[in-house]
Design an enzyme around this catalytic site. Structure first.
Site, PDB file in Angstrom:
ATOM      1  CE  LYS A 172      -1.721   3.120   2.550  1.00  0.00           C
ATOM      2  NZ  LYS A 172      -1.920   4.189   1.590  1.00  0.00           N
ATOM      3  CD  GLU A 247      13.710   2.430   9.855  1.00  0.00           C
ATOM      4  OE1 GLU A 247      13.977   3.521  10.393  1.00  0.00           O
ATOM      5  OE2 GLU A 247      14.328   1.381  10.112  1.00  0.00           O
ATOM      6  CB  CYS A 281      13.070  10.318   7.672  1.00  0.00           C
ATOM      7  SG  CYS A 281      13.968   9.233   6.565  1.00  0.00           S
ATOM      8  CD  GLU A 380       9.698  14.035  10.772  1.00  0.00           C
ATOM      9  OE1 GLU A 380       8.607  13.466  10.888  1.00  0.00           O
ATOM     10  OE2 GLU A 380      10.688  13.503  10.232  1.00  0.00           O
TER      11      GLU A 380
HETATM   12  P1  NAD Z   1       1.998   8.952   7.289  1.00  0.00           P
HETATM   13  O1  NAD Z   1       2.234   8.307   8.584  1.00  0.00           O
HETATM   14  O2  NAD Z   1       0.943   9.979   7.184  1.00  0.00           O
HETATM   15  O3  NAD Z   1       1.638   7.874   6.192  1.00  0.00           O
HETATM   16  C1  NAD Z   1       2.491   6.780   5.928  1.00  0.00           C
HETATM   17  C2  NAD Z   1       1.679   5.658   5.321  1.00  0.00           C
HETATM   18  O4  NAD Z   1       0.772   5.150   6.314  1.00  0.00           O
HETATM   19  C3  NAD Z   1       0.819   6.091   4.128  1.00  0.00           C
HETATM   20  O5  NAD Z   1       0.839   5.090   3.144  1.00  0.00           O
HETATM   21  C4  NAD Z   1      -0.555   6.208   4.761  1.00  0.00           C
HETATM   22  O6  NAD Z   1      -1.607   6.051   3.839  1.00  0.00           O
HETATM   23  C5  NAD Z   1      -0.518   5.057   5.755  1.00  0.00           C
HETATM   24  N1  NAD Z   1      -1.544   5.147   6.803  1.00  0.00           N
HETATM   25  C6  NAD Z   1      -2.159   6.244   7.297  1.00  0.00           C
HETATM   26  N2  NAD Z   1      -3.082   5.886   8.217  1.00  0.00           N
HETATM   27  C7  NAD Z   1      -3.047   4.547   8.340  1.00  0.00           C
HETATM   28  C8  NAD Z   1      -3.755   3.592   9.127  1.00  0.00           C
HETATM   29  N3  NAD Z   1      -4.713   3.935   9.956  1.00  0.00           N
HETATM   30  N4  NAD Z   1      -3.441   2.296   8.973  1.00  0.00           N
HETATM   31  C9  NAD Z   1      -2.462   1.904   8.126  1.00  0.00           C
HETATM   32  N5  NAD Z   1      -1.781   2.758   7.334  1.00  0.00           N
HETATM   33  C10 NAD Z   1      -2.062   4.067   7.442  1.00  0.00           C
HETATM   34  O7  NAD Z   1       3.407   9.541   6.808  1.00  0.00           O
HETATM   35  P2  NAD Z   1       3.715  10.406   5.496  1.00  0.00           P
HETATM   36  O8  NAD Z   1       3.181  11.777   5.722  1.00  0.00           O
HETATM   37  O9  NAD Z   1       3.326   9.674   4.255  1.00  0.00           O
HETATM   38  O10 NAD Z   1       5.308  10.424   5.500  1.00  0.00           O
HETATM   39  C11 NAD Z   1       6.046  11.367   6.211  1.00  0.00           C
HETATM   40  C12 NAD Z   1       6.656  10.742   7.444  1.00  0.00           C
HETATM   41  O11 NAD Z   1       7.447   9.627   7.066  1.00  0.00           O
HETATM   42  C13 NAD Z   1       7.593  11.657   8.181  1.00  0.00           C
HETATM   43  O12 NAD Z   1       7.334  11.592   9.563  1.00  0.00           O
HETATM   44  C14 NAD Z   1       8.969  11.090   7.886  1.00  0.00           C
HETATM   45  O13 NAD Z   1       9.949  11.360   8.842  1.00  0.00           O
HETATM   46  C15 NAD Z   1       8.685   9.650   7.758  1.00  0.00           C
HETATM   47  N6  NAD Z   1       9.732   8.963   7.003  1.00  0.00           N
HETATM   48  C16 NAD Z   1      10.605   8.158   7.692  1.00  0.00           C
HETATM   49  C17 NAD Z   1      11.630   7.496   7.046  1.00  0.00           C
HETATM   50  C18 NAD Z   1      12.574   6.609   7.808  1.00  0.00           C
HETATM   51  O14 NAD Z   1      13.130   5.706   7.213  1.00  0.00           O
HETATM   52  N7  NAD Z   1      12.764   6.803   9.100  1.00  0.00           N
HETATM   53  C19 NAD Z   1      11.766   7.622   5.672  1.00  0.00           C
HETATM   54  C20 NAD Z   1      10.875   8.440   4.994  1.00  0.00           C
HETATM   55  C21 NAD Z   1       9.855   9.088   5.673  1.00  0.00           C
END
Ligand code: NAD
Length: 478
Positions: A172, A247, A281, A380
């Site tokens: 997903k 992550e 990130c 963040e």
């Molecule tokens: P997000 O948490 O909003 O979404 C991430 C994923 O989770 C999306 O595919 C989203 O649709 C899904 N999701 C949302 N609600 C859900 C639920 N109830 N159940 C299951 N899945 C659900 O994050 P984002 O805005 O897409 O990404 C930004 C974040 O990602 C930042 O905090 C960033 O630091 C982090 N990030 C971390 C790394 C790492 O490796 N540490 C790498 C890239 C991004």
């Protein structure tokens, strides 16, 4: 309406309600329509992955190798086109988009090789006449949930090891970037994956992602995204006693000491904090600078920021593309206002910009006079916003660097071997950079952090096997 990009379930492209994919550099540009899956379709995908697991987990290594290799080759051959798609849907500059696409190809190439290097151990038992074999087996159905900021590299570094070690997948992607996700699944499908081995379910986290969390038939979930969603994923996985890897965010420090080479420090800070629009990130959002170099550093960094070209991601010469969407832009602006209210000084940028095409453009923002207790230093922001925190000496710099709920990446700019060595040993982070930006990592070595940034085994390189396999110890009396 242009052709609908559909979900892949059990080897069949399945219809759904089309959602427009909008270019953040030009909101009049619709990249395509992508089908949002329903909860029932997510359940179908999980069933298909479960049914495909026994055969795939016992498939020949040459079959896995060939499919991963073929995928890598096609990604390399189409790097310009896919890189352009990435830049168009996420807002990274075209060179960054192409670079990330090549990275995805390298990840598939690496795991094509790993498929031929699966190995176990044979050890003598403490009991005479008994032999012990330690082997690794596939975990089962792996749910892959990805964020929007690395639309092709993150799916690649999760899908490639999952398939390499014999797992089946329900994938997903993030709502904002279905284009790269669809393209990568299309390539793998045509490379010859048997039906049900890799299933794509695009759409809402609250519907599709939640259906994956709630299903008792998913054996492991690998998630990259925000702390808030990660916490929910972890709780759901605990309920099902399921393997999980998270992550999440970062608030990465870059320490600059008095003895640093100024040009190196400024390059590391500007690249680490603002490239990819600060939406990494591993971005250096806290610049922890000792007092002897502080004023020179701020002056040189501001000068460099003034010269940066912020514009349409596809335009030649653009160095910083737009923010990914209106919500993220509003979040960045909210934190800029919070920083000012808290008493930090906005030394540069922070305004919305107008360009030839309507998009979400923001002038990179640099705060000075920030303290490590301010919200802009603790939470963040995930945009082109960084703060300079002035400190007395190395000891205070290390203490400030470690005083954070996160622990992904930490950097230091110094010419002192003593301080560089001490920092490598004492930074509370999964990755440490010396005279390099906090962002920008290799694909063949472990990636991940500590504290609030990561949970579970590391990703990437050979360490990926920890998550995508389970260990079996077999005893034989011969
Ligand atoms: P997000 O948490 O909003 O979404 C991430 C994923 O989770 C999306 O595919 C989203 O649709 C899904 N999701 C949302 N609600 C859900 C639920 N109830 N159940 C299951 N899945 C659900 O994050 P984002 O805005 O897409 O990404 C930004 C974040 O990602 C930042 O905090 C960033 O630091 C982090 N990030 C971390 C790394 C790492 O490796 N540490 C790498 C890239 C991004």
């Amino acid at each position: 309406m242009a052709e609908l990009h559909r979900n892949l379930i059990d080897g069949v492209w399945v219809d759904g309600e089309g959602v427009a994919n909008i270019n953040p550099s030009d909101t009049n540009d619709v990249i395509g329509h992508y089908a949002g899956a329903t909860g029932d379709q997510a359940a179908d995908a999980i069933r298909a992955a479960r049914a495909a697991f026994p055969a795939w987990s016992r498939s020949g290594l040459m079959e896995r190798h060939a499919i991963l290799r073929k995928t890598a080759d096609e990604i390399f051959a189409r790097k310009d086109e896919l890189g352009r798609l990435l830049a168009r849907e996420e807002g990274k500059t075209l060179p960054e988009g192409i670079g990330e696409t090549v990275r995805a190809g390298q990840v598939f190439e690496f795991f094509a090789g790993e498929a031929l290097r699966l190995a176990g151990e044979t050890v003598p038992s403490v009991r005479p006449g008994v032999g012990v074999e330690i082997t690794r087996e596939a975990v089962g159905v792996v749910g892959i949930i990805t964020p929007w900021n690395f639309p092709i590299a993150i799916p690649a570094w999760k899908i490639a090891p999952a398939l390499c070690y014999g797992n089946t997948v329900v994938f997903k992607p993030a709502e904002l970037v279905p284009g790269c996700a669809w393209a990568i699944v299309d390539i793998l499908h045509r490379a010859g994956l048997p039906k049900g081995v890799l299933n794509l379910v695009m759409g809402k986290g609250s519907v599709v992602g939640q259906a994956m969390l709630d299903s008792p038939d998913v054996d492991a979930i690998t998630f990259t995204g925000s702390v808030a969603t990660g916490t929910r994923v972890a709780a759901a996985c605990a309920k099902h006693m399921r393997k999980v890897q998270l992550e999440m965010g970062g608030k990465n420090p870059l320490v600059v000491l008095d003895d640093a080479d100024l040009a190196t420090a400024v390059d590391c800070a500007v690249n680490g904090a603002f490239f990819s629009t600060g939406q990494r990130c591993t971005a250096s959002s806290r610049l922890v600078v000792t007092q002897g170099i502080h004023d020179r550093f701020v002056e040189a960094a501001t000068e460099k920021l003034r010269a940066l070209v912020v514009d349409n991601a596809l335009k030649e010469g653009t160095q910083i593309g737009p923010v990914v969407d209106e919500n993220q832009l509003a979040q960045d602006e909210k934190y800029i206002a919070i920083g000012r209210d808290e008493g930090a000084k906005l030394a540069f940028g922070g305004e919305r910009l107008n360009r030839e095409t309507p998009g979400f453009y923001l002038q990179p923002a640099l705060f000075t006079e920030a303290s490590n207790t301010m919200r802009i230093s603790r939470e963040e922001i995930f945009g082109p916003v960084a703060s300079v925190i002035r400190v007395k000496d190395y000891e205070e710099a290390l203490s400030v660097a470690n005083d954070t709920p996160f622990g992904l990446s930490a950097g230091i700019c110094t010419t002192s071997l003593k301080h560089a060595t001490h920092f490598k040993r004492n930074a509370e982070a999964g990755m440490v950079m010396v005279n390099l930006p906090t962002a920008g990592v290799d694909f063949h070595v472990p990636f991940g952090g500590r504290k609030g940034s990561s949970y579970g085994p590391r990703e990437q390189g050979r360490y990926a096997a920890e998550f995508y396999t389970t260990v079996k110890t077999a005893y034989t009396l011969a």
